[in-house]
Design a protein around this motif. Structure first.
Motif, short mmCIF file in Angstrom:
data_model
loop_
_atom_site.label_atom_id
_atom_site.label_comp_id
_atom_site.label_asym_id
_atom_site.label_seq_id
_atom_site.Cartn_x
_atom_site.Cartn_y
_atom_site.Cartn_z
N UNK A 1 19.82 31.93 48.41
CA UNK A 1 19.61 31.46 47.03
C UNK A 1 19.71 32.60 46.04
N UNK A 2 20.27 32.31 44.87
CA UNK A 2 20.26 33.28 43.78
C UNK A 2 19.68 32.60 42.55
N UNK A 3 19.28 33.43 41.62
CA UNK A 3 18.69 32.90 40.38
C UNK A 3 19.40 33.55 39.22
N UNK A 4 19.83 32.75 38.27
CA UNK A 4 20.54 33.33 37.13
C UNK A 4 20.26 32.54 35.87
N UNK A 5 20.58 33.15 34.75
CA UNK A 5 20.47 32.42 33.49
C UNK A 5 21.77 32.54 32.71
N UNK A 6 22.81 33.05 33.36
CA UNK A 6 24.09 33.18 32.65
C UNK A 6 25.03 32.08 33.12
N UNK B 1 28.66 24.04 31.36
CA UNK B 1 27.55 24.27 32.29
C UNK B 1 26.27 24.60 31.52
N UNK B 2 26.43 25.43 30.49
CA UNK B 2 25.24 25.80 29.72
C UNK B 2 24.71 24.61 28.93
N UNK C 1 20.73 20.24 28.27
CA UNK C 1 20.41 18.80 28.28
C UNK C 1 19.33 18.51 29.32
N UNK C 2 19.44 19.17 30.45
CA UNK C 2 18.44 18.96 31.50
C UNK C 2 17.06 19.44 31.01
#
Ligand SMILES: Cc1ncc(C[n+]2csc(CCOP(=O)(O)OP(=O)(O)O)c2C)c(N)n1
Ligand code: SF4
Lengths: 357, 492
Positions: free
Chosen positions: A207-212, A218-219, A224-225
């Motif tokens: 697993x990885x975690x990102x905010x980009x 996608x953003x 929306x989510x």
């Protein structure tokens, strides 16, 4: 074995007990008055339970350490006040985007700038309206007693994990510094192991975690989510105490230390024949709009008075909740001054005269 | 150095293909042709594979061209705020000590915006290896000046060349870190040409080996080509690094204490079992207090009672109030204790307010009180006005003459410190004051039963506070008794 779980504690201390009993593994902080006892207590108690305490190099360091610990699948928290919270905002925005839980204690003080260490409630905007960049919210719990400092910290972990987002416990200098008796809950059995944590191997991939999100769609989808989640929270998690509101013609809205003073004032006003009531938000995100809508549907209330230790920040949400269908007046003190019961009664009577009779 | 070469001989630590990379290209990295990032990625991946730590490696990706490192490394990864990788790494490393943390950073990320997070993590000797890509500019944002940009070097934000008079000299990160005690391994390498890359490989392997052996903080600085922003060919940029950069940033090992640093132990697991947590956080119930059923019915507390304790710091003002509040807690009153905090404390003054009530306490702040304990003249001057018309004042006779009070008010003096000194512990002065209060309340307000309970609850509170120091408990009880006796003799 029977233990003494009823202790005399400062609000700042009670929050740390709540965190430990909720199963928090790591505390990262930086000293600031009037929140320092949060760090002092954590420095004493986390290592006692072989959990992690670090005095970070700054509030920026602290919130990023929280990110590292939480991403690793552990419960983590930090605590600060006003200007320290300002520095954490970058990290909080990332937490919101990562959809990771974290608990932040804010024992608010006077601002803007260095301000002073007296109690104010002027962090409302930065906590409730986002504070950092991007369209996000944090859960914001507003205790008004030392007992609630403990209980709401536990609840903050629960909600943060349920919705995978940062949660603030917003106290003020008075609630943080005062001592009261607290009945501490039993520690929870520890079962925390989030499926999204970084490094968990799923189908042979870590697993990885990102905010980009380079793709605009996608953003937008992430946003929306997030918004759907916030709407669900507004539907399901509103939390307020309503005190003598059924027949109240003048309703005070107040949270934190102001709500205790307001409650005293409501009793005083009732004794003088004025039908007063109190709505005390126990969370300000989500804002308890239902409690205010009830005022409209039952038709008794003529005016609402927002009692705040700021230039009037919550009042905007009160007005929105009432949809401008009732007048809303502000009574406030600032700079570290706490309104007295007499002052509040006097202001309420003035407003009552103007709008009721 | 083309990206094709990176693909060739791919380490198993890399995904194959790079399916996390969006868009159609999944076979090579997103870096520009000739970029050093790809080479360094490859060396790190090989080392992770060689030392067998892939499963527990955490790769912290910076903001910069390497933000997407998680497209390539199949290990736990996170892309973090600009410059904060060492702080995030600290959190990860402390929270999960079984993990191996890699912080991968550019020169803007590490040496500008994130220098504090970096240098503090180095100074704490965090268990992590930092790979620092020094390409003498900000790559991702289009070639601006970095802390490592050479004097007179032209970039987008130093269009006339870096002016050392206004921009300062380039920051020598390895040399700065070498001034700290904690770091274990510091080396500067260059990603230019086979010979240098072989040396770089050795350094990367050393840093990863240290990671595996839990040996604290390692730093590898890699002088790295960024042909695109330097507007050079691959050959030109290598020459720039080999001739110009290395002059300012000499290659080589600055420190290797790996051999003499013992392998770190994995810290003990956090205590989480509920029974163990209770045992460590709480005290056992037996022997303290009467249990939850104990209430005090004295009539004077049918009304909310407010007490102000004031004096100067060091007199135990806050703890005197605290003991009173604790006594109230043991008798199941609603009680609040509120200190003056911050500037009010400066200049030595201290005060706190205690409220006891059988009803909810609206505000812990006190502007009028039933009992004022003033241990200094200044405290009396400051808070005297708060005493109610029928209130009680207790003052320190060593600090002032008997003060004048209003007709309905009662005033009593005591030299608490003298009593405490006689007992042999100056810190017991508070208990002498509480003993005097017992005598006063016993005479004017409490039934004999309530007075006996006051004494009892004091003993309970003191015993609970000094559970582990029976001698201190005894001294405090003696001070209480002496204070009580002395006040009683004044009252007859
Ligand atoms: C707080 C913040 N400020 C500015 C930026 C814009 N930014 C993105 S990458 C970058 C520079 C990265 O340069 P460097 O660390 O040298 O890495 P490189 O791209 O050269 O590998 C900057 C300033 C940002 N993302 N966040
Ligand atoms: S801009 Fe420079 S550092 Fe970034 S990928 Fe291209 S060559 Fe590499």
């Amino acid at each position: 074995m029977q233990y003494n779980q009823r202790l005399l504690l400062k609000g700042n201390e009670a929050a740390v007990y709540g965190a430990l009993l909720a199963g928090c593994d790591c505390f990262f902080g930086y000293p600031i008055t009037p929140a320092s006892e949060v760090a002092h207590t954590a420095a004493r108690l986390f290592p006692k339970l072989k959990r992690t305490f670090i005095q970070a190099e700054s509030e920026i360091g602290a919130i990023n350490m929280v990110i590292g610990a939480v991403a690793s699948g552990r419960r983590a928290m930090t605590g600060s006040s006003g200007l320290g919270i300002s520095l954490k905002q970058e990290g909080v925005s990332y937490l919101a985007a990562y959809e990771m839980p974290a608990v932040i204690i804010d024992v608010t003080r006077g601002g803007p700038g260095l301000g002073n260490i007296g109690p104010e409630q002027a962090d409302y905007f930065q906590l409730v309206k986002g504070g950092g960049h991007g369209s996000y919210h944090c859960l914001v719990l507003t205790p008004n007693s030392v007992q609630e400092m403990c209980d709401f910290t536990v609840k903050a972990f629960d909600l943060a994990e349920k919705y995978r987002m940062p949660a603030y416990v917003m106290a003020d200098g008075v609630i943080g510094q005062m001592m009261e008796s607290v009945q501490l809950p039993d520690p929870r059995p520890y079962t925390y192991d989030p499926e999204w944590k970084m490094g968990r191997i799923v189908d042979g991939k870590a697993n990885y975690i990102t905010s980009i999100y380079m793709e605009y769609d996608d953003l937008e989808a992430l946003n929306r989510r997030l918004q759907a989640k916030y709407r669900e929270i507004e539907r399901a998690e509103q939390c307020a105490e309503e005190f003598m509101t059924e027949d109240a013609e003048l309703v005070i809205a107040a949270y934190g230390i102001c709500s205790r003073i307001a409650k005293g004032a409501v009793s005083e006003l009732r004794a003088q024949g004025i039908k007063a009531g109190l709505i005390r938000p126990q969370m300000v995100f989500p804002f308890p709009t239902n409690s205010f809508e009830k005022l409209l549907s039952n038709g008794k209330a003529k005016v609402v008075m927002s009692l705040e230790m700021s230039a009037g920040q919550m009042i905007e949400d009160v007005k929105l909740a009432l949809n401008c269908k009732l007048p809303v007046e502000l009574f406030n003190r600032m700079g570290g001054n706490v309104p007295s019961c007499a002052e509040v009664c006097e202001a309420a009577k003035r407003i009552y005269k103007e709008y009721v009779k | 150095m083309s990206t094709e070469k990176v693909k060739f001989g791919r380490s198993k630590v890399f995904f194959d293909p790079f399916e996390r990379r969006p868009g159609p290209i999944k076979t090579n990295m997103h870096y520009c042709p000739g970029c050093g990032h790809g080479i360094l990625h490859k060396l790190i991946a090989e080392a992770i594979e060689y030392y067998g730590i892939q499963e527990n490696t955490v790769f912290i990706a910076p903001v910069g061209c390497a933000v997407f490192a998680y497209y390539y490394f199949n290990c736990g990864s996170i892309s973090v705020p600009h410059g904060r990788a060492p702080a995030v790494g600290t959190g990860a490393s402390r929270a999960t000590p079984e993990k191996y943390v890699i912080s991968y950073q550019g020169d803007g990320d590490l040496a500008a915006i994130g220098f504090n997070e970096f240098i503090q993590a180095a100074n704490r000797g965090e268990r992590m290896s930092v790979f620092f890509v020094n390409n003498s500019n900000y790559g991702m944002t289009g070639g601006q000046m970095a802390p490592t940009t050479l004097p007179n070097q032209v970039t987008m934000t130093s269009p006339y060349g870096r002016n050392v008079e206004t921009d300062g000299y380039p920051v020598k990160v390895c040399e700065l870190v070498n001034a700290l005690e904690a770091p274990v391994y510091i080396e500067r390498v260059a990603l230019t040409g086979t010979a240098n890359i072989i040396k770089a490989r050795k350094a990367v392997f050393k840093a990863i080996e240290n990671l595996r052996d839990r040996k604290g903080f390692s730093l590898v600085e890699a002088l790295s080509p960024c042909p695109v922003n330097l507007k050079m060919t691959a050959e030109q940029v290598n020459e720039f690094i080999d001739t110009k950069m290395t002059k300012y940033f000499p290659l080589g090992m600055l420190r290797d204490r790996s051999a003499e640093t013992p392998a770190g132990k994995v810290p003990e697991a956090p205590v989480r079992d509920p029974e163990d947590v209770k045992q460590l956080l709480f005290t056992a119930k037996e022997g303290s207090g009467e249990g939850p059923a104990t209430v005090n019915n004295s009539e004077i507390f049918n009304e909310e009672r407010r007490i102000r304790v004031s004096g100067f710091g060091g007199q135990g003002i806050l703890s005197l109030g605290h003991t009173l509040a604790d006594m109230a807690r043991l008798r199941h009153f609603n009680v609040s204790w509120m200190p003056s905090y911050g500037p009010e404390q400066r200049g030595g003054s201290a005060s706190c307010a205690v409220i006891l009530s059988r009803k909810a306490i609206p505000s812990p702040l006190v502007d009028s009180c039933d009992l004022l304990i003033a241990m200094t003249r200044a405290a009396l001057d400051k808070f005297g006005y708060q005493l109610k018309d029928d209130g009680i004042l207790i003052y320190d006779t060593s600090a002032m003459e008997k003060p004048a009070v209003k007709p309905g008010q009662k005033v009593f003096g005591l030299d608490a410190l003298a009593i405490a000194n006689r007992i042999g512990n100056a810190k017991c002065a508070n208990s002498a004051v509480l003993g005097a209060l017992a005598a006063i309340l016993g005479k004017f307000a409490l039934t004999p039963e309530d007075a006996a309970d006051y004494r009892k609850v004091f003993t309970e509170a003191i015993t609970e506070s000094f559970r582990k120091k029976p001698q201190v408990v005894e001294q405090n009880i003696a001070a209480f008794n002496a204070g009580c006796d002395e006040m009683s003799s004044q009252l007859v």
